[in-house]
Motif scaffolding. Structure first.
Motif, PDB file in Angstrom:
ATOM      1  N   MET B 119      25.871 -66.523   3.674  1.00 14.82           N
ATOM      2  CA  MET B 119      26.049 -66.891   2.267  1.00 14.82           C
ATOM      3  C   MET B 119      25.704 -65.725   1.348  1.00 14.82           C
ATOM      4  SD  MET B 119      24.516 -70.715   2.461  1.00 14.82           S
ATOM      5  CE  MET B 119      24.254 -70.948   0.754  1.00 14.82           C
ATOM      6  N   PHE B 123      28.130 -63.819  -1.368  1.00 14.99           N
ATOM      7  CA  PHE B 123      27.707 -63.666  -2.765  1.00 14.99           C
ATOM      8  C   PHE B 123      27.890 -62.221  -3.223  1.00 14.99           C
ATOM      9  CE2 PHE B 123      24.053 -63.227  -5.868  1.00 14.99           C
ATOM     10  CZ  PHE B 123      24.623 -64.008  -6.864  1.00 14.99           C
ATOM     11  N   GLY B 127      30.821 -62.984  -5.436  1.00 16.71           N
ATOM     12  CA  GLY B 127      30.056 -63.640  -6.497  1.00 16.71           C
ATOM     13  C   GLY B 127      29.877 -65.134  -6.309  1.00 16.71           C
ATOM     14  N   SER B 128      30.396 -65.663  -5.170  1.00 14.48           N
ATOM     15  CA  SER B 128      30.254 -67.096  -4.882  1.00 14.48           C
ATOM     16  C   SER B 128      29.665 -67.238  -3.472  1.00 14.48           C
ATOM     17  CB  SER B 128      31.639 -67.762  -4.934  1.00 14.48           C
ATOM     18  OG  SER B 128      31.627 -69.011  -4.309  1.00 14.48           O
ATOM     19  N   VAL B 129      29.177 -68.422  -3.128  1.00 13.65           N
ATOM     20  CA  VAL B 129      28.651 -68.599  -1.770  1.00 13.65           C
ATOM     21  C   VAL B 129      29.761 -68.969  -0.795  1.00 13.65           C
ATOM     22  CG1 VAL B 129      26.326 -69.226  -2.508  1.00 13.65           C
ATOM     23  CG2 VAL B 129      28.017 -71.026  -2.152  1.00 13.65           C
ATOM     24  N   LEU B 130      30.987 -69.128  -1.305  1.00 14.58           N
ATOM     25  CA  LEU B 130      32.118 -69.515  -0.450  1.00 14.58           C
ATOM     26  C   LEU B 130      33.202 -68.445  -0.502  1.00 14.58           C
ATOM     27  CD1 LEU B 130      32.407 -73.226  -1.627  1.00 14.58           C
ATOM     28  CD2 LEU B 130      31.327 -72.420   0.456  1.00 14.58           C
ATOM     29  N   ASP B 131      34.044 -68.426   0.528  1.00 15.60           N
ATOM     30  CA  ASP B 131      35.207 -67.538   0.525  1.00 15.60           C
ATOM     31  C   ASP B 131      36.211 -68.029  -0.511  1.00 15.60           C
ATOM     32  OD1 ASP B 131      34.462 -65.788   2.575  1.00 15.60           O
ATOM     33  OD2 ASP B 131      35.054 -67.249   4.100  1.00 15.60           O
ATOM     34  N   GLU B 132      36.972 -67.103  -1.033  1.00 11.86           N
ATOM     35  CA  GLU B 132      38.081 -67.423  -1.927  1.00 11.86           C
ATOM     36  C   GLU B 132      37.732 -68.490  -2.974  1.00 11.86           C
ATOM     37  OE1 GLU B 132      41.406 -68.463   0.520  1.00 11.86           O
ATOM     38  OE2 GLU B 132      41.150 -66.708   1.790  1.00 11.86           O
TER      39      GLU B 132
END
Lengths: 337, 182
Positions: B119, B123, B127-132
């Motif tokens: 995760m 990030f 910039g997110s904890v998920l892909d795409e």
């Protein structure tokens, strides 16, 4: 300098605009906070954007906003000052373009207020500003937009989607095409909505526990009570990962309790809770553990509003990850006969 | 809960945990009322009992850092809401305990901790904890800012915990094969 928590003062709006609180938002720039888990449930963001546009409000998202980073703080991977610095970076970016920030996720909402809370501690505030100052030195150059500062008296105010929807509920009803046709609906608020006191006092806290039920009634449904209403969805800041089988017992008990009172679906204001309560792999694992197949559907409040507004099914709910019977519920609500 | 004489209290460990943590300056004023335990989701599925954990801390019992129970807290903040005392923030106390536990190489199983690392990597990529992420990734220059801010120095504790876990696994495997030979 006193650090404000930036929660929108709902009582003040109610006092100033008793007949139509929507007037407060007219002419203001609204921004939707991008919650990571909205990826799995795009109807959550779509539902709010579609509603705001129907109400004639200006709405954007902030392309420079990152994840709230609450998940890293909860997992002990960043310090309070680092967490507050990421939060201030986001708030700086959003404050540059918006007046009101709407948040669809209990976790993000908690993070945004918690980051500001930490700045009330002088040591943390000093370290946070140092991190932000060093950022300018490290980044520099043309591509760096400018120095981030701890915001003093920003115009930006933050509001949870549920609080916003409840505040302008009578105006919302006017732009709905369908109603709930007497469906029985159970409410799940989520721990970080129920237990959050950063933005409210005890009196407001008690009052807020009926918002979902009042909205269900207003939308033509029947709110039903169930024994596990206040219990956690099971996510528990990664308990579902670290102690999966144990955490899913909590999830199962909650869903079963709502199913036992014949609720057609469980309504909630948080995509993280929605993820936990609806993920097909979790449902499958609960079936393996309990030998009981749960059939209750789960819907985010923003998704429900999109359905009631008559939007296309695939825009309202994620078909790939949707919980059981969503299609049937959509058909029931949008049936013209 | 058994009675304890005043002599048994020692606050060095507590002080090290709540130093600079304004929200927990009144932990010593815990009146042992147990409101925090009733309705606690962690206590429904494990031996997690915050009343006992606070008692251990107030006695300076550092063994609590090895206690697997502290990793069961849901951080739901219910206990914080129902606590009758001001400036007692149990979820934050648990985070501090876990920090100290991490530093000493204790923690959950390595397989679970790798998810943390994944995760963090995401990030620092988008910039997110998920892909795409929905609506696209954070611009590259903005991602660099996140890297500079947090650098995830504490990830080393995850690896420390994983080393310890792997050493323990080897020990257990050796012990079991020695027993079989005997």
């Amino acid at each position: 300098m006193e650090i404000e928590n930036l929660a929108l003062d709902l009582d003040e709006i109610r006092e100033k605009y008793p007949d139509n609180p929507l007037e407060f938002f007219e002419g203001k720039k609204l921004c939707l906070f991008k919650a990571c888990l909205e990826k799995y449930f795009p109807g959550v963001r779509f539902g709010m954007k579609n509603l705001l546009e129907a109400l004639g409000l200006e709405v954007t998202i902030c392309k420079n906003q990152s994840c709230c980073s609450g998940t890293f703080f909860q997992r002990n991977l960043i310090t309070r000052a680092q967490f507050a610095a990421i939060n201030e970076r986001n708030l700086n970016e959003i404050n540059n373009q918006s007046d009101i920030l709407l948040v669809s996720c209990n976790g993000c909402y908690n993070s945004l207020l918690r980051g500001r809370d930490f700045l009330k501690i002088p040591e943390v505030k000093e370290k946070t500003q140092r991190i932000l100052d060093e950022l300018e030195e490290k980044m520099g150059g043309e591509k760096y937009p400018g120095q981030y500062k701890i915001l003093e008296n920003p115009k930006l105010r933050i509001v949870h989607d549920l609080d916003f929807i409840y505040l302008i509920r009578n105006e919302i009803v006017r732009v709905l095409k369908y109603d709930l046709k007497g469906l029985k609906v159970a409410s799940h608020y989520g721990c970080h909505y129920l237990n959050l006191e950063r933005d409210r006092d005890m009196e407001t806290y008690l009052k807020d526990k009926t918002k979902l039920e009042e909205l269900i009634t207003l939308f033509g449904g029947i709110p039903v009570d169930y024994s596990e209403k206040e219990s956690c969805c099971g996510w528990g800041a990664s308990q579902i990962v670290i102690h999966s089988e144990d955490a899913l017992k909590i999830t199962y008990k909650k869903l079963k309790s709502a199913e036992n009172v014949n609720a057609c679906f469980l309504l909630m204001p948080c995509p993280t809770c929605l993820y936990t309560l609806s993920k097909p792999e979790f449902r499958e694992k609960m079936y393996e553990i309990t030998d009981d197949k749960l059939e209750i559907a789960t819907i985010h409040l923003n998704e429900l509003i999109a359905i009631l507004r008559g939007c296309e099914e695939e825009q309202c709910v994620s078909l790939r990850r949707s919980s059981p019977r969503i299609h049937l519920i959509y058909e029931t609500i949008t049936n013209e006969e | 809960m058994q009675d304890t004489s005043d002599e048994e209290w020692t606050y060095d460990f507590l002080e090290s945990l709540v130093k600079d943590v304004e929200e927990n300056k009144n932990i010593r004023q815990c009146i042992d009322c147990g409101k925090c335990v009733g309705g606690c989701p962690a206590s429904k599925i494990s031996n997690f009992n915050i009343r006992k954990i606070i008692r251990k801390i107030l006695r300076g019992d550092r063994n609590v850092l090895k206690d697997s129970d502290i990793w069961y807290c849901f951080l739901c903040e219910r206990c914080k809401r129902v606590c009758p005392k001001e400036n007692i923030n149990i979820p934050l106390l648990i985070l501090n305990l876990r920090n100290e536990s991490f530093k000493r190489g204790y923690g959950p199983r390595y397989n679970d901790l790798t998810k943390y690392v994944e995760m963090s990597e995401k990030f620092l990529t988008n910039g997110s904890v998920l892909d795409e992420p929905l609506d696209g990734e954070l611009p590259e220059e903005r991602v660099k800012e996140l890297d500079k801010i947090c650098d995830f120095a504490r990830i080393k504790y995850v690896f420390k915990a994983s080393d310890k876990e792997q050493q323990n696994r080897k020990k257990r495997a050796n012990n079991s094969s020695n027993k079989k030979r005997k």
